[in-house]
Design an enzyme around this catalytic site. Structure first.
Site, PDB file in Angstrom:
ATOM      1  CD  GLU A 128      -2.866  -1.303   2.341  1.00  0.00           C
ATOM      2  OE1 GLU A 128      -2.833  -0.426   3.211  1.00  0.00           O
ATOM      3  OE2 GLU A 128      -3.628  -2.286   2.390  1.00  0.00           O
ATOM      4  CD  GLU A 236      -4.995  -7.614   1.727  1.00  0.00           C
ATOM      5  OE1 GLU A 236      -5.873  -6.826   2.145  1.00  0.00           O
ATOM      6  OE2 GLU A 236      -3.778  -7.414   1.876  1.00  0.00           O
TER       7      GLU A 236
HETATM    8  O1  G3I Z   1      -6.253  -7.809  19.042  1.00  0.00           O
HETATM    9  C1  G3I Z   1      -6.725  -6.548  19.473  1.00  0.00           C
HETATM   10  C2  G3I Z   1      -7.636  -6.698  20.642  1.00  0.00           C
HETATM   11  O2  G3I Z   1      -6.909  -7.244  21.730  1.00  0.00           O
HETATM   12  C3  G3I Z   1      -8.221  -5.341  21.001  1.00  0.00           C
HETATM   13  O3  G3I Z   1      -9.135  -5.467  22.046  1.00  0.00           O
HETATM   14  C4  G3I Z   1      -8.899  -4.715  19.797  1.00  0.00           C
HETATM   15  C5  G3I Z   1      -9.441  -3.331  20.100  1.00  0.00           C
HETATM   16  O4  G3I Z   1      -9.260  -2.459  19.011  1.00  0.00           O
HETATM   17  O5  G3I Z   1      -7.979  -4.631  18.765  1.00  0.00           O
HETATM   18  C6  G3I Z   1      -7.472  -5.884  18.339  1.00  0.00           C
HETATM   19  O6  G3I Z   1      -6.561  -5.660  17.287  1.00  0.00           O
HETATM   20  C7  G3I Z   1      -7.174  -5.390  16.049  1.00  0.00           C
HETATM   21  C8  G3I Z   1      -6.677  -6.423  15.027  1.00  0.00           C
HETATM   22  O7  G3I Z   1      -7.190  -6.112  13.777  1.00  0.00           O
HETATM   23  C9  G3I Z   1      -7.120  -7.845  15.393  1.00  0.00           C
HETATM   24  O8  G3I Z   1      -8.506  -7.953  15.320  1.00  0.00           O
HETATM   25  C10 G3I Z   1      -6.766  -4.003  15.609  1.00  0.00           C
HETATM   26  O9  G3I Z   1      -7.334  -3.034  16.464  1.00  0.00           O
HETATM   27  C11 G3I Z   1      -7.224  -3.752  14.187  1.00  0.00           C
HETATM   28  O10 G3I Z   1      -6.680  -2.529  13.740  1.00  0.00           O
HETATM   29  C12 G3I Z   1      -6.743  -4.859  13.283  1.00  0.00           C
HETATM   30  O11 G3I Z   1      -7.295  -4.640  12.011  1.00  0.00           O
HETATM   31  C13 G3I Z   1      -6.634  -5.275  10.952  1.00  0.00           C
HETATM   32  C14 G3I Z   1      -6.285  -4.243   9.906  1.00  0.00           C
HETATM   33  O12 G3I Z   1      -5.683  -4.879   8.802  1.00  0.00           O
HETATM   34  C15 G3I Z   1      -5.331  -3.196  10.440  1.00  0.00           C
HETATM   35  O13 G3I Z   1      -4.889  -2.335   9.469  1.00  0.00           O
HETATM   36  C16 G3I Z   1      -7.539  -6.329  10.372  1.00  0.00           C
HETATM   37  O14 G3I Z   1      -7.702  -7.392  11.321  1.00  0.00           O
HETATM   38  C17 G3I Z   1      -6.953  -6.900   9.081  1.00  0.00           C
HETATM   39  O15 G3I Z   1      -7.909  -7.686   8.452  1.00  0.00           O
HETATM   40  C18 G3I Z   1      -6.579  -5.747   8.155  1.00  0.00           C
HETATM   41  O16 G3I Z   1      -5.990  -6.293   7.002  1.00  0.00           O
HETATM   42  C19 G3I Z   1      -5.623  -5.347   5.994  1.00  0.00           C
HETATM   43  C20 G3I Z   1      -4.394  -5.904   5.316  1.00  0.00           C
HETATM   44  O17 G3I Z   1      -3.375  -6.158   6.246  1.00  0.00           O
HETATM   45  C21 G3I Z   1      -3.886  -4.934   4.242  1.00  0.00           C
HETATM   46  N1  G3I Z   1      -4.935  -4.585   3.327  1.00  0.00           N
HETATM   47  C22 G3I Z   1      -6.188  -4.120   3.913  1.00  0.00           C
HETATM   48  C23 G3I Z   1      -6.704  -5.124   4.932  1.00  0.00           C
HETATM   49  C24 G3I Z   1      -8.034  -4.688   5.497  1.00  0.00           C
HETATM   50  O18 G3I Z   1      -7.925  -3.505   6.212  1.00  0.00           O
END
Ligand code: G3I
Length: 303
Positions: A128, A236
């Site tokens: 990205e 994805e």
């Molecule tokens: O694990 C913690 C948890 O302990 C906490 O209570 C909670 C509260 O916010 O957060 C949890 O972490 C989250 C994590 O996902 C696991 O669920 C993060 O906040 C959250 O930001 C994170 O989001 C991920 C995101 O990337 C971050 O940018 C998504 O799971 C994941 O699917 C997403 O994947 C991205 C690819 O890497 C790149 N392309 C886009 C795609 C979708 O956004």
């Protein structure tokens, strides 16, 4: 064939999913994963905030769990991701000195790609990096702002040395429509790298689509990228509301291009998706196959 992975394998492709390590203890989740998919991408666990939360303090527990699952189940493993402006710890974002940041970036790539050397099918080396909208330029980030546009080339050269057996991909979203400045920016980057011998092997099209599915030019984009001499992977895939026709069309666009070598959906069940209530995946919240699953399987089987 009766599973996504086996059906894709008939044409030498893989069909994978993003995996959240914390769900590997959920037997419904793991049953579907082990049965249907032959490639795994760590949804979060190989990202910088997980693997190097403070400088030169590497933590691989959750990433190893996913890598071990892939190995024990005979699944391919995609590496996601080495250099990304998001999920990047504050200590990296605060660096202002180019020599320091260059050495930090290369140390991160060497250590993470080095740990999984020989195990990764493809690495999303840089994720990205291009800006949204019409500029066709790189987005602002600590890497671009401190190192300049050349950070991408440096990252790919370092990754090649760290794991010479892995395919090295540039991965991005909103680069599926050929008629977009962002797509053209990535195309020009890949063309430049190929012409100058910078190591790059693949382009990842994330393919996060709205309910209408892929743009009409999706196959054109795949074919044009592939014609530069790289593999293309759909990395994805998810589609709001998961229409069967929309899913089948996205899969067929890949199957119609020889160098489109694999497809990954971004999660297994709708309840595993980052997209909340959009229900964009192939299995419902109870783990049942949705109509889109059947249309994807049929497309992979050529029926
Ligand atoms: O694990 C913690 C948890 O302990 C906490 O209570 C909670 C509260 O916010 O957060 C949890 O972490 C989250 C994590 O996902 C696991 O669920 C993060 O906040 C959250 O930001 C994170 O989001 C991920 C995101 O990337 C971050 O940018 C998504 O799971 C994941 O699917 C997403 O994947 C991205 C690819 O890497 C790149 N392309 C886009 C795609 C979708 O956004």
């Amino acid at each position: 064939a009766t599973t996504l992975g086996a059906a894709a394998a008939q044409s030498g492709r893989y069909f994978g999913t993003a995996v959240a390590g914390g769900k590997l203890g959920d037997s419904q989740y793991t049953t579907i994963l082990n049965r249907e998919f032959n490639s795994i991408t760590a949804e979060n666990e190989m990202k910088w905030d997980h693997t190097e939360p403070s400088r030169n303090n590497f933590t691989f527990g959750s990433a190893d769990r996913i890598a071990n699952h892939a190995r024990s189940q005979g699944k391919q493993l995609r590496g996601h991701t080495l250099v990304w402006h998001s999920q990047l710890p504050d200590w990296v974002k605060a660096i202002r000195d180019a020599n320091t940041l260059r050495s930090v970036m290369n140390n991160h790539i060497n250590t993470v790609a080095g740990r999984y050397r020989g195990q990764i099918h493809s690495w999303d080396v840089v994720n990205e990096a291009f800006a949204d909208g019409g500029s066709g330029q790189l987005r602002p980030s600590v890497f671009r702002d401190v190192l300049g546009n050349g950070f991408i080339e440096e990252a790919f050269r370092t990754a090649r040395t760290a794991d010479p057996g892995a395919k090295l991909c540039y991965n991005d979203y909103s680069i599926e429509d050929w008629n977009s400045a962002k797509t053209q920016g990535v195309y020009n980057l890949v063309r430049d790298f190929k012409s100058r011998g910078v190591p790059i092997d693949c382009v990842g099209l994330q393919a996060h689509f709205g309910s209408g599915g892929a743009p009409g030019t999706f196959q054109t984009t795949i074919a044009n990228m592939a014609a530069l001499g790289v593999d293309v992977q759909i990395t994805e895939l998810d589609i709001a509301q998961a229409g069967s026709t929309q899913y089948a069309n996205a899969v067929k666009a890949c199957l119609n291009v020889q160098r489109c070598t694999g497809i990954t959906t971004w999660g297994i069940r709708d309840s595993d998706s980052w997209r909340g209530s959009e229900n964009p995946l192939l299995f419902d919240r109870s783990g049942n196959k949705k109509p889109a699953y059947e249309s994807v399987l049929a497309a992979l089987n050529g029926t």
